[in-house]
Design an enzyme around this catalytic site. Structure first.
Site, PDB file in Angstrom:
ATOM      1  N   GLU A   1       0.506   1.972   5.614  1.00  0.00           N
ATOM      2  CA  GLU A   1       0.621   0.884   4.960  1.00  0.00           C
ATOM      3  C   GLU A   1       1.305  -0.147   5.551  1.00  0.00           C
ATOM      4  O   GLU A   1       0.793  -0.985   6.173  1.00  0.00           O
ATOM      5  CB  GLU A   1       1.362   1.274   3.263  1.00  0.00           C
ATOM      6  CG  GLU A   1       0.485   2.466   2.768  1.00  0.00           C
ATOM      7  CD  GLU A   1       1.186   2.853   1.340  1.00  0.00           C
ATOM      8  OE1 GLU A   1       1.561   1.858   0.478  1.00  0.00           O
ATOM      9  OE2 GLU A   1       1.447   3.962   1.198  1.00  0.00           O
ATOM     10  N   HIS A   2       2.688  -0.592   5.075  1.00  0.00           N
ATOM     11  CA  HIS A   2       3.199  -1.556   5.646  1.00  0.00           C
ATOM     12  C   HIS A   2       3.890  -1.280   7.014  1.00  0.00           C
ATOM     13  O   HIS A   2       3.933  -2.277   7.656  1.00  0.00           O
ATOM     14  CB  HIS A   2       4.708  -1.964   4.960  1.00  0.00           C
ATOM     15  CG  HIS A   2       4.327  -2.583   3.509  1.00  0.00           C
ATOM     16  ND1 HIS A   2       4.748  -3.717   3.318  1.00  0.00           N
ATOM     17  CD2 HIS A   2       3.530  -2.135   2.558  1.00  0.00           C
ATOM     18  CE1 HIS A   2       4.562  -4.042   1.915  1.00  0.00           C
ATOM     19  NE2 HIS A   2       3.929  -3.032   1.471  1.00  0.00           N
TER      20      HIS A   2
END
Length: 325
Positions: free
Chosen positions: A136-137
């Site tokens: 994700e991030h």
């Protein structure tokens, strides 16, 4: 004398009740539902303030809180797309495809747990998970905090909102994002207006859909103001091998189990299911009928249920996209 009066009054009362039911054949179904509150529950340890919400909004849209500076919360939870991304499974750092569909953040403040598998109990607990996930991030909390501390405006805003010696910290980062997400409420849907007394707010077909929703058993799991009981149920959907809540609890009974999704704004939050395998709402309704209710819904029943679900689209939260430092 009192007995003579009581009988006519009782008869009159029954006649009025009968006339009322005849006038509104859907009344008894309507009574099973509650409108969505305009304000979400607020935890005692994270009170809402305008400044905190504004800070959280900035953080929600800031892609610099990611390893390569391209992924923000709003990337997968886009306001223009029902606060989802409208792709089967989320795409994160390095174009990596995640294992699950991005759930909407609309009305997430009313949920009793977060993520498909319920691994986070609160919005605050949820907020930091995607930041650290490598698909994700893909950023460490230390790096995220260093990024924020590199901007005097963020330093000032954190200090003004939270105070203390070192206000730019992970706990306050999570609290600010959660505060903003608690404003993402969608009240005043056509169905809510119907519950409030506006009989014309939804169509006759939608009322028939409400009746079917109750009689077929959908309301058994999709109940309460947010149309979810917050519990976990095993479901196998096309193409999914995801073990669901089992990955959290390691209980055999939780294999392939997922939290009951909210049906609020469901017409906007396609594709459906944990792997985003179904694009059309009528197909999703058919699958739910087969998998969860063990019944083959007729075309008319599906059409009525879909019409009813369209009536759950509420008013989108209004805010200005922030200018970031």
């Amino acid at each position: 004398m009192k007995k003579r009066v009581a009988l006519p009054l009782l008869v009159a009362g029954l006649l009025v009740a009968g006339a009322s039911q005849a006038a509104d054949p859907y009344g008894k179904f309507k009574e099973l539902f509650k409108p969505l509150p305009a304000i979400a529950p607020i935890p005692a340890d994270n009170p809402q303030t305008e400044a905190k919400v504004e800070l959280g909004k900035m953080l929600y849209f800031d892609a610099r809180l990611s390893g390569d500076g391209t992924i923000a919360c709003a990337t997968c939870h886009n306001p223009a797309l029902g606060f989802t991304d409208r792709i089967p499974r989320a795409i994160g750092h390095g174009a990596a495809r995640g294992p699950r569909n991005s759930p909407t953040t609309l009305n997430a403040a009313f949920l009793t747990s977060q993520f498909w598998d319920g691994r986070a109990p609160t919005l605050e607990a949820q907020a930091l998970g995607p930041l650290q996930a490598n698909i994700e991030h893909n950023i460490t909390l230390d790096k995220a905090i260093a990024v924020l501390k590199g901007f005097p405006e963020y330093q000032k805003r954190f200090a003004d909102v939270f105070g203390g010696k070192d206000p730019v910290n992970p706990d306050n980062l999570a609290k600010a994002i959660a505060a903003f997400e608690r404003t993402l409420i969608t009240p005043n849907s056509p169905f809510d207006r119907y519950l409030a007394g506006d009989e014309s707010a939804i169509s006759t077909q939608q009322k028939k859909g409400m009746k079917a929703f109750v009689e077929k058993g959908c309301v058994g799991c999709h109940n309460g103001p947010n149309f979810t009981d917050g519990n976990f149920y095993a479901i196998k959907v096309p193409g999914s091998t995801d073990e669901g809540r089992y990955t959290v609890t390691k209980k055999e009974s939780d294999k392939h189990a997922f939290r009951t999704q909210t049906l609020r704004n469901v017409a906007l939050t396609y594709p459906y299911f944990n792997n985003g395998s179904v694009w059309k709402l009528d197909e999703a309704v058919k699958i739910m009928g087969k998998e969860m209710l063990k019944t083959d819904l007729s075309k008319d029943e599906v059409d009525d249920l879909v019409a009813f679900l369209h009536g759950l689209t509420g008013e989108m939260p209004k805010f200005t996209i922030p200018a970031l430092p």
